[in-house]
Every structure is written in C-alpha cells, then in structure tokens.
Design a protein around this motif. Structure first.
Motif, mmCIF file in Angstrom:
data_model
loop_
_atom_site.group_PDB
_atom_site.id
_atom_site.type_symbol
_atom_site.label_atom_id
_atom_site.label_comp_id
_atom_site.label_asym_id
_atom_site.label_seq_id
_atom_site.Cartn_x
_atom_site.Cartn_y
_atom_site.Cartn_z
ATOM 1 N N ARG A 58 0.848 -1.212 0.000
ATOM 2 C CA ARG A 58 0.000 0.000 0.000
ATOM 3 C C ARG A 58 0.877 1.253 0.000
ATOM 4 O O ARG A 58 0.643 2.189 -0.769
ATOM 5 C CB ARG A 58 -0.924 -0.046 1.223
ATOM 6 N N GLU A 59 1.886 1.261 0.841
ATOM 7 C CA GLU A 59 2.784 2.434 0.920
ATOM 8 C C GLU A 59 3.515 2.655 -0.395
ATOM 9 O O GLU A 59 3.642 3.791 -0.868
ATOM 10 C CB GLU A 59 3.808 2.234 2.040
ATOM 11 N N THR A 60 3.990 1.573 -0.982
ATOM 12 C CA THR A 60 4.743 1.701 -2.234
ATOM 13 C C THR A 60 3.834 2.170 -3.370
ATOM 14 O O THR A 60 4.213 3.036 -4.165
ATOM 15 C CB THR A 60 5.410 0.356 -2.587
ATOM 16 N N LEU A 61 2.628 1.611 -3.442
ATOM 17 C CA LEU A 61 1.698 2.045 -4.494
ATOM 18 C C LEU A 61 1.347 3.522 -4.300
ATOM 19 O O LEU A 61 1.424 4.319 -5.242
ATOM 20 C CB LEU A 61 0.427 1.190 -4.468
ATOM 21 N N ASP A 62 0.987 3.907 -3.092
ATOM 22 C CA ASP A 62 0.593 5.295 -2.816
ATOM 23 C C ASP A 62 1.747 6.260 -3.088
ATOM 24 O O ASP A 62 1.545 7.333 -3.652
ATOM 25 C CB ASP A 62 0.125 5.447 -1.363
ATOM 26 N N GLY A 63 2.936 5.831 -2.717
ATOM 27 C CA GLY A 63 4.105 6.692 -2.884
ATOM 28 C C GLY A 63 4.495 6.892 -4.337
ATOM 29 O O GLY A 63 5.306 7.765 -4.666
ATOM 30 N N ASN A 64 3.924 6.083 -5.229
ATOM 31 C CA ASN A 64 4.272 6.192 -6.644
ATOM 32 C C ASN A 64 3.081 6.572 -7.520
ATOM 33 O O ASN A 64 3.087 6.332 -8.724
ATOM 34 C CB ASN A 64 4.885 4.875 -7.132
ATOM 35 N N GLY A 65 2.060 7.155 -6.881
ATOM 36 C CA GLY A 65 0.916 7.652 -7.646
ATOM 37 C C GLY A 65 -0.125 6.602 -7.980
ATOM 38 O O GLY A 65 -1.037 6.854 -8.766
ATOM 39 N N TYR A 66 -0.025 5.437 -7.391
ATOM 40 C CA TYR A 66 -1.027 4.389 -7.647
ATOM 41 C C TYR A 66 -1.979 4.238 -6.460
ATOM 42 O O TYR A 66 -2.280 3.148 -6.021
ATOM 43 C CB TYR A 66 -0.335 3.056 -7.988
ATOM 44 N N ASP A 67 -2.460 5.381 -5.975
ATOM 45 C CA ASP A 67 -3.314 5.343 -4.787
ATOM 46 C C ASP A 67 -4.706 4.783 -5.074
ATOM 47 O O ASP A 67 -5.450 4.467 -4.159
ATOM 48 C CB ASP A 67 -3.419 6.735 -4.161
ATOM 49 N N THR A 68 -5.076 4.658 -6.357
ATOM 50 C CA THR A 68 -6.379 4.042 -6.651
ATOM 51 C C THR A 68 -6.250 2.556 -7.009
ATOM 52 O O THR A 68 -7.261 1.885 -7.212
ATOM 53 C CB THR A 68 -7.120 4.761 -7.813
ATOM 54 N N THR A 69 -5.060 2.070 -7.096
ATOM 55 C CA THR A 69 -4.886 0.629 -7.339
ATOM 56 C C THR A 69 -5.356 -0.123 -6.099
ATOM 57 O O THR A 69 -4.912 0.170 -4.985
ATOM 58 C CB THR A 69 -3.404 0.316 -7.633
ATOM 59 N N ARG A 70 -6.294 -1.043 -6.305
ATOM 60 C CA ARG A 70 -6.868 -1.751 -5.170
ATOM 61 C C ARG A 70 -6.000 -2.936 -4.743
ATOM 62 O O ARG A 70 -5.242 -3.470 -5.541
ATOM 63 C CB ARG A 70 -8.279 -2.261 -5.526
ATOM 64 N N ILE A 71 -6.181 -3.337 -3.493
ATOM 65 C CA ILE A 71 -5.507 -4.537 -2.985
ATOM 66 C C ILE A 71 -6.555 -5.559 -2.565
ATOM 67 O O ILE A 71 -7.397 -5.287 -1.715
ATOM 68 C CB ILE A 71 -4.572 -4.225 -1.789
ATOM 69 N N MET A 72 -6.510 -6.700 -3.247
ATOM 70 C CA MET A 72 -7.332 -7.843 -2.839
ATOM 71 C C MET A 72 -6.369 -8.828 -2.168
ATOM 72 O O MET A 72 -5.558 -9.457 -2.847
ATOM 73 C CB MET A 72 -8.004 -8.501 -4.053
ATOM 74 N N ALA A 73 -6.436 -8.894 -0.851
ATOM 75 C CA ALA A 73 -5.450 -9.691 -0.120
ATOM 76 C C ALA A 73 -5.896 -11.147 -0.010
ATOM 77 O O ALA A 73 -7.021 -11.420 0.393
ATOM 78 C CB ALA A 73 -5.232 -9.106 1.266
ATOM 79 N N TYR A 74 -4.990 -12.025 -0.406
ATOM 80 C CA TYR A 74 -5.197 -13.440 -0.083
ATOM 81 C C TYR A 74 -4.918 -13.516 1.420
ATOM 82 O O TYR A 74 -3.792 -13.766 1.844
ATOM 83 C CB TYR A 74 -4.191 -14.322 -0.801
ATOM 84 N N THR A 75 -5.943 -13.258 2.217
ATOM 85 C CA THR A 75 -5.748 -13.049 3.647
ATOM 86 C C THR A 75 -5.700 -14.360 4.420
ATOM 87 O O THR A 75 -4.803 -14.595 5.219
ATOM 88 C CB THR A 75 -6.889 -12.177 4.202
ATOM 89 N N ALA A 76 -6.725 -15.184 4.187
ATOM 90 C CA ALA A 76 -6.775 -16.492 4.842
ATOM 91 C C ALA A 76 -6.503 -17.531 3.776
ATOM 92 O O ALA A 76 -7.407 -18.095 3.159
ATOM 93 C CB ALA A 76 -8.136 -16.707 5.491
ATOM 94 N N LYS A 77 -5.207 -17.733 3.543
ATOM 95 C CA LYS A 77 -4.795 -18.693 2.525
ATOM 96 C C LYS A 77 -4.167 -19.890 3.240
ATOM 97 O O LYS A 77 -3.178 -19.743 3.962
ATOM 98 C CB LYS A 77 -3.786 -18.046 1.572
ATOM 99 N N TYR A 78 -4.765 -21.028 3.038
ATOM 100 C CA TYR A 78 -4.363 -22.223 3.779
ATOM 101 C C TYR A 78 -3.318 -23.039 3.026
ATOM 102 O O TYR A 78 -3.299 -23.047 1.789
ATOM 103 C CB TYR A 78 -5.615 -23.078 4.065
ATOM 104 N N ALA A 79 -2.489 -23.747 3.774
ATOM 105 C CA ALA A 79 -1.497 -24.664 3.199
ATOM 106 C C ALA A 79 -2.268 -25.899 2.739
ATOM 107 O O ALA A 79 -2.498 -26.821 3.504
ATOM 108 C CB ALA A 79 -0.446 -25.021 4.247
ATOM 109 N N SER A 80 -2.689 -25.869 1.481
ATOM 110 C CA SER A 80 -3.692 -26.819 1.006
ATOM 111 C C SER A 80 -3.161 -27.765 -0.062
ATOM 112 O O SER A 80 -2.347 -27.378 -0.899
ATOM 113 C CB SER A 80 -4.868 -26.022 0.416
ATOM 114 N N ALA A 81 -3.691 -28.972 -0.048
ATOM 115 C CA ALA A 81 -3.393 -29.943 -1.108
ATOM 116 C C ALA A 81 -4.112 -29.583 -2.403
ATOM 117 O O ALA A 81 -3.765 -30.098 -3.473
ATOM 118 C CB ALA A 81 -3.826 -31.338 -0.667
#
Ligand SMILES: NCc1[nH]cc(CCC(=O)O)c1CC(=O)O
Ligand SMILES: [Mg+2]
Length: 336
Positions: free
Chosen positions: A185-208
């Motif tokens: 987020r900081e890097t995007l905002d600091g380079n003028g990409y403040d509208t670029t969204r972040i979809m976080a793979y937040t709960a990503k399981y160690a899955s088969a």
C-alpha cells in the motif's frame, strides 16, 4: 390410525408451499449468482500461437500473449467483470530471489498491457508472490532453509509496483508474508497508484488443493518441502480472523479466503464479523475434483457448477475466482 387423524394434527406452517412452483421459488430465493460475481483466472505462457492443455485441469489452457486477447474476449463478451493473470515463467529466467518478478517486460506485464490495451474496462487482477519466478517454487526468498519474511516483502512491494505500472487494477498478494499489505500500500501510494486496489489473499491455507495449479505453472516439481511456515494450518479458524483484522488495518480493500469449498465456514465468519468485500478462490484442486467426476459422468455438469458457486454466495461472498467463470456466465445468460 391414519383415517381418524384430524387435519389439525398437521402443521399450519408448511415450508413446502413456497417450493410449490417455479414462480414462488423465484420469489423466495435468498441468494443469486450474477455474472458480476465472477472472476476468471487465466494462465499465460511464452512462445507464439500457444494453446496448451493442462492435464490435471481439463478445459483450462495456457495461452501465449499473442493469443491472450482472443482468449480474454470470451470473458468480455459474456460480461465477466475481471480476470486474474498467472504467468508460466520459463525455468531459464527463474532464480533464487525471483528477479524476473521485477522485470517490466516479464510475461505478467506483457500480458497485462496487451489485455488493458484491448479491453480498458476489464478489471485485471495481478497475483503478487514470488513462486512463479523462483527456482525453488517458494513464495519468498530462502536463507538456511527458512523463508525470510521481511526480505521477501521488500521484493514483493517492488513486484506490486511493477505490475501496477503494467496495468494491473487490483494487486492480489498471495504470498502470506506478514506485513506485505502495508508495504505494498505504501509503495503504491508513494508512486501515484493510490487508486490501485488490494485484494489480499488473507486467509490462505497450506492446502493440497493447489496441486493442479502448480502443474499448470510448472512450479510443482520445483517445490522443496511445503508452504506450512507461511500458509495457514487447515485446522485453524480464529487465526483467520486475526489475519483479516491485520490486512484491513494495513489497507486491504478486499479480503480473500482460499481454497473455497472446504473453507466456507471461514467465509461466513469473515463476512459476519467484518462486513467487508469478501472473495473466495475456488482453486484448481476443486476444479479438478469436480471436472473429474463430471467427465466420468458421475456428476451433472451444469448443476454441479452452479451449485458449487451458489454455495459461496450463501456463505457471504461478493465474488468468486473460478475456472468455471465462462461456463457459469454462459449458464446465467441462457437461464431465461
Ligand atoms: N502463490 C501463488 C498462488 N496463487 C494462487 C495459487 C493457487 C490457485 C489454484 O490452486 O487454483 C497459488 C499456489 C500456491 O500458493 O502454491
Ligand atoms: Mg497475513
């Protein structure tokens, strides 16, 4: 004594009445899948005029950049709002630290620019993680057998910027390093990409269930060990709530749970507790499992696809990343 029973013995409330005919069922339907809920993951590869089958994912293809516009046009014509790009990086440009992830002309960036030029209104989601680019198949850099968190995040934030510059509208960090959402987020905002969204793979399981995807990308055979020191333990649920809390605090716009169907309980908990845009990834192994049974004639194709997807809406999802996106969009189009 059936004959002597009065009608009063029957319930006044009969749930079956609302199932009596199609119009009533339509009126009382609680959840509905719409084409707007679909995100289509695609695989891009090097070469010319390539359309390669993926053995463990019947129906999925790896396409070269010169074929990608034609490939993606299918989604655009059906009204699918967004795609997610995954690059099949040749072994010759992979290394221990995923240097190729920062190349402005890497496969991901070329595909992203090409698609954005052709379809400016289509949403492009770019995965951020090092595993397509490392020669060991891990999502971060390794020292003495350990996946380093902060050193990996320093690369990931540059990878995110590289991809935003190439037209990724949504950055989707799938690496599960701690603190990467804030750094990106900081890097995007600091380079003028403040509208670029972040979809976080937040709960990503160690899955088969990621096996077929790793086949598609060619990272499966490279991977030494497993991803259990960064992806979550399938036994945990409360921990997912803490992960969501952190990602939201760090600036994530959308939350993802992955895999999908085995983790519907997590989706429901996230939705109820945080009430934020929530997505699920119906991953390659889920696709392979369903397609295997469909191709054997053991499950009905159309009904199975639609039932597997409505489950995500019921659980509380806004949208679903699914390899069935085109099939589902066609079925929705032809419904009435
Ligand atoms: N970090 C990369 C990544 N991004 C999406 C998937 C899996 C998607 C699927 O199985 O369909 C993976 C694989 C992994 O973490 O090993
Ligand atoms: Mg986290």
């Amino acid at each position: 004594m059936i004959g002597g029973m009065s009608n009063a013995a029957y319930p006044l409330s009969r749930p079956r009445r609302n199932r009596h005919d199609a119009f009533t069922r339509r009126l009382v339907q609680e959840h509905r899948l719409h084409v707007d809920n679909l995100i289509w993951p695609i695989f891009v590869c090097e070469g010319e005029n390539q359309r390669q089958k993926v053995d463990s994912m019947p129906g999925a293809e790896r396409v070269s950049v010169d074929n990608v516009v034609e490939h993606v046009r299918q989604a655009v014509d059906l009204g699918v709002p967004a795609i997610a790009i995954f690059p099949v990086t040749p072994m010759s440009v992979r290394d221990a630290v995923g240097t190729e992830a920062l190349n402005p002309d890497n496969l991901m960036c070329r595909a992203s620019r090409t698609i954005k030029d052709a379809f400016p209104d289509l949403g492009i989601i770019g995965d951020v993680a090092l595993d397509p680019y490392t020669d060991h198949g891990h999502d971060g850099v390794i020292e003495n057998g350990r996946i380093l968190n902060d050193a990996s995040v320093e690369i990931l934030r540059q990878q995110a910027l590289n991809q935003a510059r190439a037209g990724n509208d949504i950055i989707a960090p799938s690496d599960m390093m701690d603190g990467r959402v804030k750094a990106i987020r900081e890097t995007l905002d600091g380079n003028g990409y403040d509208t670029t969204r972040i979809m976080a793979y937040t709960a990503k399981y160690a899955s088969a269930f990621y096996g077929p995807f790793r086949d598609a990308l060619g990272s499966g055979s490279l991977l030494h060990g497993d991803k259990k020191t960064y992806q979550m333990d399938p036994a945990n649920s409360d921990e997912a709530m803490r992960e969501v809390e952190q990602d939201l605090r760090e600036g994530a716009d959308m939350i993802m749970v992955k895999p999908g169907m085995p983790y519907l309980d997590i989706i429901r908990r996230v939705r109820e507790r945080f009430e934020v845009p929530t997505f699920a990834y119906q991953v390659s192994g889920e696709y392979a499992m369903l397609m295997g049974a469909i191709q054997n004639g053991w499950l009905d194709r159309d009904r199975t696809i639609m039932e597997s997807l409505i489950a995500f809406k019921r659980a509380g999802c806004n949208g679903i990343l699914t390899y069935f996106a085109l099939d589902a969009a066609r079925l929705l189009r032809d419904e009435h």
